[in-house]
Motif scaffolding. Structure first.
Motif, PDB file in Angstrom:
ATOM      1  N   ARG A 347       0.821  -1.215   0.000  1.00 54.35           N
ATOM      2  CA  ARG A 347       0.000   0.000   0.000  1.00 54.35           C
ATOM      3  C   ARG A 347       0.857   1.269   0.000  1.00 54.35           C
ATOM      4  N   LEU A 348       2.162   1.136   0.233  1.00 53.38           N
ATOM      5  CA  LEU A 348       3.060   2.291   0.128  1.00 53.38           C
ATOM      6  C   LEU A 348       3.093   2.832  -1.297  1.00 53.38           C
ATOM      7  N   PRO A 353      -3.158   8.791  -2.691  1.00 57.11           N
ATOM      8  CA  PRO A 353      -2.181   9.379  -1.760  1.00 57.11           C
ATOM      9  C   PRO A 353      -2.529   9.154  -0.298  1.00 57.11           C
ATOM     10  N   ALA A 354      -3.813   9.237   0.058  1.00 58.86           N
ATOM     11  CA  ALA A 354      -4.206   9.067   1.460  1.00 58.86           C
ATOM     12  C   ALA A 354      -3.882   7.662   1.954  1.00 58.86           C
ATOM     13  N   VAL A 355      -3.995   6.676   1.077  1.00 59.57           N
ATOM     14  CA  VAL A 355      -3.679   5.296   1.461  1.00 59.57           C
ATOM     15  C   VAL A 355      -2.174   5.147   1.658  1.00 59.57           C
ATOM     16  N   ARG A 356      -1.392   5.748   0.765  1.00 63.00           N
ATOM     17  CA  ARG A 356       0.061   5.662   0.916  1.00 63.00           C
ATOM     18  C   ARG A 356       0.502   6.251   2.265  1.00 63.00           C
ATOM     19  N   VAL A 357      -0.059   7.391   2.609  1.00 61.74           N
ATOM     20  CA  VAL A 357       0.310   8.029   3.881  1.00 61.74           C
ATOM     21  C   VAL A 357      -0.117   7.160   5.060  1.00 61.74           C
ATOM     22  N   ALA A 358      -1.333   6.607   5.011  1.00 62.96           N
ATOM     23  CA  ALA A 358      -1.822   5.767   6.111  1.00 62.96           C
ATOM     24  C   ALA A 358      -0.957   4.526   6.280  1.00 62.96           C
ATOM     25  N   ALA A 359      -0.547   3.913   5.165  1.00 67.82           N
ATOM     26  CA  ALA A 359       0.321   2.730   5.244  1.00 67.82           C
ATOM     27  C   ALA A 359       1.678   3.097   5.820  1.00 67.82           C
ATOM     28  N   GLN A 360       2.197   4.237   5.394  1.00 69.32           N
ATOM     29  CA  GLN A 360       3.498   4.695   5.899  1.00 69.32           C
ATOM     30  C   GLN A 360       3.440   4.911   7.413  1.00 69.32           C
TER      31      GLN A 360
END
Length: 534
Positions: A347-348, A353-360
């Protein structure tokens, strides 16, 4: 119209001070504008054309909007009536505050948020506050603390607007009876495109009652007529049980509200209805699946087992809001197995974009368990993914990531892409002097980089080494004349950390403090850190 435009370009332009229109400032802007217009009208009482045009502008087609929009417009209506000379009593205001009880009552009945203009005594007047919240539930935020604890007032507010629950005290926010009142009432099938039933994919409408019935015929364990009821505890006819029963409603907005209400009631309640909430993780509506994820985020193992079992599917859900909620819940419940961590790592590179940030953020919370994932991401082709990996490793700290990860980060200092060189510098700076010092020479070489952001990042990172860089102090001082002001700011800071080695360059700092508008504050602070009074 010509006279009005002349007034705008003449007296108004000369007298009006512009204000920032960001949301945090719009309330003040509106108040200032109204005050300015009030003063302008007073100055034009001789009946000049500009005055007449201003009156026309204030009255033209806006009365209905004034009655239905924000507080400043509601107040504008009162001013409007006064300036029009209508046959009604003037509104009594002192320093912008309504001080007459009848004025307040009339105002809040037209616009509940006019309560914000009421004197403190009226914000504690139960009948006035009730009238306000019945017109606009969110007016609850302007009520006195005493009335915010009044169950009847809070119920009236959330019956008008469930969002008003956020302004109630914790005790009422976790009251089952109050939470039950926030759930949407039974209704017919949702009309196409209704926002509350949006499943998050392409902005379309979520499943209506007919589609839900079709889905439950394929998923009988999830049917609203399912014989598997929530496990009873306490009063089976109480408000908590009533909320749980709404999990099987045919309206998505009701099921979503029930999930969120159970989450608000806390871990024990979520555990009690975990089986039914697990079914909602597979609901045909994305909003409901998202809400069910949020409910499980309040639990701990083993109550979270149904969520963890559904996690692979949730992390690959077609709705990005569900993927975000799954990442956030996993962050609180994980780290889990290596297989789940690998799915989260994918998911990174999510398209959202919101998913990438949440996964990070989730992986950062897992600490040392996720270091290997971030180090691997440093080799990715995607620039954004590599930048995120640098940032996360820097935030996690040297003790957590270890020397091997630092060495992997340092490779980015030589990357052909300036974004990666900046990210590597910034990450080493976050890790501190112990991580920066072994790579000081390579970072110093970046001071000659063609890219200004790289030079800025290199100076900020080198600043942590302080006096250890005395041999290149002249090279650092040369950046006080850099064409990019962020680089000059970083140069000031770096010099200020070098102690006596920076003394030959204090005059240059003083010149910046006096003449360089963009840098002067940092130059002054640098001189103060070097013990020189400005």
């Amino acid at each position: 119209a010509g006279d009005f435009l002349a007034w705008l370009n003449g007296p108004l332009l000369q007298s009006w001070r512009p204000s920032c229109l960001f949301k945090a400032d719009e309330h003040r802007f509106a108040q200032e504008l109204i005050s300015f217009l009030e003063g302008s009208v007073a100055r034009y009482t001789s009946g000049g054309s500009s005055h007449s045009c201003l009156k026309l502008f204030l009255t033209r087609d806006y009365e209905q909007e004034v009655r239905t929009r924000s507080i400043p417009l509601q107040r504008g209506q009162h001013l409007l009536h006064r300036f029009q000379g209508e046959q009604q009593a003037d509104v009594v205001m002192e320093d912008g505050v309504l001080t007459d009880r009848m004025d307040v009552l009339v105002a809040v009945q037209a616009d509940g948020e006019a309560l914000s203009y009421a004197a403190e005594a009226f914000r504690n007047d139960r009948s006035i506050v009730l009238a306000a919240v019945q017109q606009n539930g969110q007016a609850l935020r302007f009520a006195s603390d005493e009335l915010k604890h009044d169950r009847e007032v809070v119920l009236a507010a959330i019956m008008q607007d469930p969002v008003a629950l956020q302004y109630a005290p914790h005790g009422l926010r976790t009251d089952p009876q109050v939470l039950l009142a926030t759930l949407p009432k039974k209704a017919g099938p949702a009309p196409p495109g209704r926002a509350s039933d949006n499943n998050g994919v392409g902005g379309g409408a979520g499943p209506d009652a007919a589609e839900f019935s079709e889905w439950t015929s394929v998923h009988p364990a999830s049917s609203s007529t399912c014989r598997v009821a929530p496990k009873p505890q306490g009063n089976p006819n109480g408000p908590t049980a009533a909320i749980a029963n709404r999990l099987r409603d045919d309206q998505p907005s009701v099921r979503k509200g029930a999930c969120l209400a159970l989450a608000q009631l806390g871990q024990e309640t979520v555990m009690q209805y975990a089986d039914e909430l697990a079914i909602r993780l597979k609901d045909p509506n994305g909003d409901v699946r998202e809400a069910a994820c949020k409910a499980f985020a309040t639990t701990n193992p083993p109550a979270s087992a149904p969520f963890m079992a559904s996690l692979p599917a949730l992390l690959e859900d077609p709705d990005p809001s569900v993927r975000v909620a799954a990442c956030k819940a996993f962050s609180k419940l994980g780290p889990g197995s290596e297989a789940l961590m690998a799915i989260l790592a994918e998911r990174l590179a999510d398209v959202a974009p919101a998913v990438r940030v949440a996964a990070q953020r989730a992986l950062e919370n897992f600490g040392s368990a996720s270091v290997r994932i971030f180090v691997s991401a440093l080799e990715a082709e995607d620039i954004g993914l590599r930048q995120a990996a640098c940032q996360s490793l820097g935030k996690m700290g040297l003790e957590t990531i270890g020397s091997k990860a630092v060495a992997a980060l340092a490779k980015g200092l030589d990357d052909e892409r300036w974004q990666i060189r900046v990210a590597a510098c910034d990450a080493l700076g976050l890790l501190g002097e112990a991580a920066t010092e072994p790579h000081g020479c390579r970072i110093a070489m970046l001071l000659a980089d063609d890219d200004g952001d790289v030079r800025r990042a290199a100076l900020e990172t080198l600043a942590q080494l302080g006096g250890a860089l005395a041999s290149i102090v002249g090279f650092i001082a040369a950046h006080l004349n850099d064409p990019r002001w962020p680089v000059r700011v970083a140069g000031c800071k770096a010099l200020s950390m070098m102690g006596s080695a920076a003394e030959p360059y204090t005059n240059a700092l003083a010149q910046l403090a006096q003449h360089d508008f963009e840098v002067q504050e940092e130059a002054r602070q640098a001189l103060l850190r070097l013990g020189i009074e400005v």
